[in-house]
Design a protein around this motif. Structure first.
Motif, PDB file in Angstrom:
ATOM      1  N   ARG A  96       0.824  -1.091  -0.042  1.00 20.34           N
ATOM      2  CA  ARG A  96       0.173  -0.039  -0.117  1.00 20.34           C
ATOM      3  C   ARG A  96       0.835   1.207   0.119  1.00 20.34           C
ATOM      4  NH1 ARG A  96      -3.389  -2.766   3.576  1.00 20.34           N
ATOM      5  NH2 ARG A  96      -2.391  -1.552   5.338  1.00 20.34           N
ATOM      6  N   TYR A  97       2.081   1.068   0.583  1.00 17.69           N
ATOM      7  CA  TYR A  97       3.070   2.342   0.607  1.00 17.69           C
ATOM      8  C   TYR A  97       3.658   2.482  -0.843  1.00 17.69           C
ATOM      9  CZ  TYR A  97       6.388   5.921   1.942  1.00 17.69           C
ATOM     10  OH  TYR A  97       7.479   6.875   2.191  1.00 17.69           O
ATOM     11  N   ALA A  98       4.248   1.517  -1.527  1.00 18.94           N
ATOM     12  CA  ALA A  98       4.930   1.404  -2.679  1.00 18.94           C
ATOM     13  C   ALA A  98       3.990   1.547  -3.894  1.00 18.94           C
ATOM     14  CB  ALA A  98       5.496  -0.057  -2.820  1.00 18.94           C
ATOM     15  N   GLN A  99       2.811   1.331  -3.749  1.00 20.41           N
ATOM     16  CA  GLN A  99       1.874   1.372  -4.908  1.00 20.41           C
ATOM     17  C   GLN A  99       1.631   2.674  -5.358  1.00 20.41           C
ATOM     18  OE1 GLN A  99      -1.459   1.709  -6.201  1.00 20.41           O
ATOM     19  NE2 GLN A  99      -1.192   0.238  -8.082  1.00 20.41           N
ATOM     20  N   PRO A 100       1.080   3.662  -4.634  1.00 18.61           N
ATOM     21  CA  PRO A 100       0.798   5.103  -5.163  1.00 18.61           C
ATOM     22  C   PRO A 100       2.175   5.673  -5.427  1.00 18.61           C
ATOM     23  CG  PRO A 100       0.119   4.921  -2.961  1.00 18.61           C
ATOM     24  CD  PRO A 100       0.643   3.390  -3.505  1.00 18.61           C
ATOM     25  N   ARG A 101       3.092   5.370  -4.880  1.00 17.68           N
ATOM     26  CA  ARG A 101       4.503   6.188  -5.071  1.00 17.68           C
ATOM     27  C   ARG A 101       5.246   5.380  -6.258  1.00 17.68           C
ATOM     28  NH1 ARG A 101       3.018   5.977   0.224  1.00 17.68           N
ATOM     29  NH2 ARG A 101       2.962   7.944   1.165  1.00 17.68           N
ATOM     30  N   ARG A 102       4.850   4.518  -6.683  1.00 19.06           N
ATOM     31  CA  ARG A 102       5.430   3.936  -7.826  1.00 19.06           C
ATOM     32  C   ARG A 102       6.857   3.318  -7.584  1.00 19.06           C
ATOM     33  NH1 ARG A 102       1.000   3.410 -10.027  1.00 19.06           N
ATOM     34  NH2 ARG A 102       1.759   2.569 -12.123  1.00 19.06           N
ATOM     35  N   LEU A 103       7.137   2.682  -6.300  1.00 21.35           N
ATOM     36  CA  LEU A 103       8.233   2.559  -6.237  1.00 21.35           C
ATOM     37  C   LEU A 103       8.816   1.272  -7.194  1.00 21.35           C
ATOM     38  CD1 LEU A 103       8.247   2.602  -2.213  1.00 21.35           C
ATOM     39  CD2 LEU A 103       8.757   4.554  -3.754  1.00 21.35           C
ATOM     40  N   VAL A 104      10.039   1.072  -7.169  1.00 21.85           N
ATOM     41  CA  VAL A 104      10.376   0.108  -7.967  1.00 21.85           C
ATOM     42  C   VAL A 104      11.240  -0.830  -7.457  1.00 21.85           C
ATOM     43  CG1 VAL A 104      11.712  -0.512 -10.280  1.00 21.85           C
ATOM     44  CG2 VAL A 104      10.521   1.682 -10.221  1.00 21.85           C
TER      45      VAL A 104
END
Lengths: 489, 70
Positions: A96-104
């Motif tokens: 949930r943290y990574a998804q909206p921030r487009r973390l790779v």
């Protein structure tokens, strides 16, 4: 040419074909290449996560430990179950943290949470240092499996070079989609193969499981229980806990979390994966069956027990199927490791060194690094001696050091500053390196310690150093900052 | 409420997720024996396998409870 070789060749060709075809209809931005466009449903995410259950380590090492060490092998069955139950809560939060921030990458997560590029570089170095030996191990395993299962008609060196070349082709072309497609083939094959031999061998040679275990206990009393010192219950408990903590700290695991379309997948996986990994039990059965049937494999040769007993029990074509399944246990994790390692190098190291690198260049660089990294790993697999084993043992302890800083970052705001997280990780890694290079254990460090302390996994020390340094810096730095502000005012 | 918010909030029954780890590991010193064989397995191996199965069961119950939340 023998029939085993034909079967291995066919499966190999199908795997590479699937891996290349997986690309169809997709552009290859970094997000597509490394994370499948974050669009994987339950089945693909399950396969990627289960992919780690059957690496060459579980296939060769699981049977090898059962054959060579007996009960201490059981630890391999324990840590996954604990890590999976924990993942029910951890992975949805990470996603949930990574998804909206487009973390790779995994390092991206630390960079975003702690708002520090430096910690990203540190986490990247840790990741790559741990991943490369792991890739080398997969390639070494591939060489052993293919040369054994082809009855020596392919040398390990040939197998390693061919396997590496195929890996490079489908990873460069399809990225993680290639991993997911080949993982589907791999899981079907390995399930079929391992369950079949794990059921057949004990029945065929001993008449049943009970008879097999009684025969082993009779031949070597105490082999099926943990010794009172050395790999004792204390060793198993501490090793399982450490390994369970480190389990999801591997960079390629973070990437497979990011591939998911939604976070419900992780909860379903947490329910299914403990049961699914019970297949390791059948790997043990094969190793135990070999114990009295093909005795005399000493040291590292114990890892050959599954293949040796299979060659004695089955026709060449069936040995070919087993060898082909084993080959896939090297290719699938190998491809995921390659993608993670090169993504980290491009995204979290090169981009920091050369600010202003475009997304397009980063994506091209990550893919361009695949042949280079794979080539280096293949050379190490062919040449590397004991150093690689040390590096590998270090690898798990290395990634485990990320655990405290990760957990403390999971709230809406990290509970510690970047300096504390950085210092804790760095101190932990240095301790791991010092312990590994000197070959220390608690018994050599504190000779007067009681036996149960001596049997503790030495990785606990590094984790303790990590947490203490993290706590000290976490307390001192904010105070120093407050004092500095007071002086300024 | 989305499914995400269900586990974001800690609920008392979530503590049950710790049962497998505690049961499995704390039991190892006591289960470290060959006899009695259960389903043909030496007792220590049976103990571990039983807890792995229990892990799936317990996590399955937690998942069902989370899903049944309105």
């Amino acid at each position: 040419m023998n029939s085993a070789l034909v079967v291995i060749g066919i499966v190999f060709a199908i795997a590479v074909g699937l891996g290349v075809l997986a690309r169809r209809g997709h552009d290859m931005s970094l997000e597509q290449w490394s994370l499948g466009g974050r669009g994987f449903g339950a089945v693909f995410v399950f396969l990627l996560m289960a992919g780690e259950i059957y690496t060459t380590f579980t296939f060769l090492g699981g049977s090898g430990w059962a054959y060579g060490r007996g009960a201490p092998a059981f630890y391999i069955l324990c840590y996954g179950a604990i890590a999976y139950s924990f993942s029910y809560f951890l992975l949805p939060v990470v996603w949930r943290y990574a998804q909206p921030r487009r973390l790779v990458s995994q390092a991206d997560f630390f960079v975003a949470k702690y708002d520090s590029r430096a910690i990203g570089v540190l986490v990247s170095l840790v990741g790559v240092t741990a991943l490369v030996p792991y890739l080398v191990l997969q390639l070494k395993g591939l060489g052993i499996i293919v040369s054994e299962a082809s009855y020596g008609s392919i040398t390990p060196a040939w197998a390693i070079w061919t396997g590496t070349a195929a890996l490079v082709v489908y990873v460069v072309v399809s990225g993680v989609r290639g991993s997911a497609w080949t993982a589907a083939l791999k899981d079907v094959m390995i399930l079929g193969v391992v369950v079949s031999i794990g059921i057949y061998l004990p029945l065929h040679y001993y008449g049943g499981y009970g008879q097999m275990f009684r025969a082993i206990e009779h031949a070597k009393p105490g082999f099926l229980t943990l010794p009172s010192s050395g790999q004792s219950p204390v060793w198993v408990i501490s090793t399982v806990l450490l390994t369970a903590l480190g389990f999801y700290m591997w960079p390629q695991y973070f990437s497979s979390v990011y591939t998911a379309r939604n976070d419900e997948v992780f909860r379903k996986n947490a329910v299914m994966l403990p049961l699914y990994q019970l297949v390791i039990l059948f790997v043990f059965f094969a190793g135990f069956a070999a114990f009295l049937v093909v005795p005399g494999l000493e040291g590292a040769a114990a890892d050959l027990s599954l293949l040796r007993v299979s060659k004695q029990a089955f026709d060449p074509w069936a040995v070919g199927v087993i060898g082909a399944a084993g080959l896939l246990t090297a290719l699938v994790p190998g491809s995921m490791i390659l993608i993670s390692a090169t993504t980290i190098l491009a995204q979290n190291i090169f981009r920091v060194l050369v600010p202003g690198t475009s997304d397009r260049t980063t994506a091209l660089l990550a893919r361009g690094l695949v042949p280079v990294t794979a080539f280096a790993a293949a050379v190490m697999a062919l040449r590397g001696g004991d150093a690689i084993v040390t590096l590998l043992l270090m690898g798990y302890n290395f990634v485990t050091q990320l655990f405290p800083a990760l957990i403390l970052s999971l709230g809406t705001r990290p509970r510690i500053g970047a300096a504390a997280a950085f210092a804790g990780i760095a101190a932990g890694e240095l301790t791991v390196a010092a312990i590994s290079v000197s070959g220390s254990s608690i018994a050599t460090l504190i000779p007067s310690a009681p036996q149960f302390l001596k049997d503790l996994n030495v990785g606990i020390i590094a984790l303790a150093v990590n947490v203490v340094v993290l706590a000290i810096v976490g307390v001192v730095v904010p105070r120093a900052e407050i004092a500095a502000q007071a002086v300024v005012q | 409420m989305t499914s995400g918010e269900k586990t974001r909030r800690f609920r008392a029954y979530h503590a049950a997720a710790a049962i497998p780890a505690i049961g499995l590991l704390a039991g190892i010193p006591f289960a470290n024996r060959v006899e009695p064989y259960v389903f043909g397995l030496p007792f220590l191996l049976f103990w571990i396998v039983a807890w792995v199965v229990m892990t799936s069961l317990i996590m399955g119950i937690i998942w069902l409870l989370d899903r049944s939340r309105p």
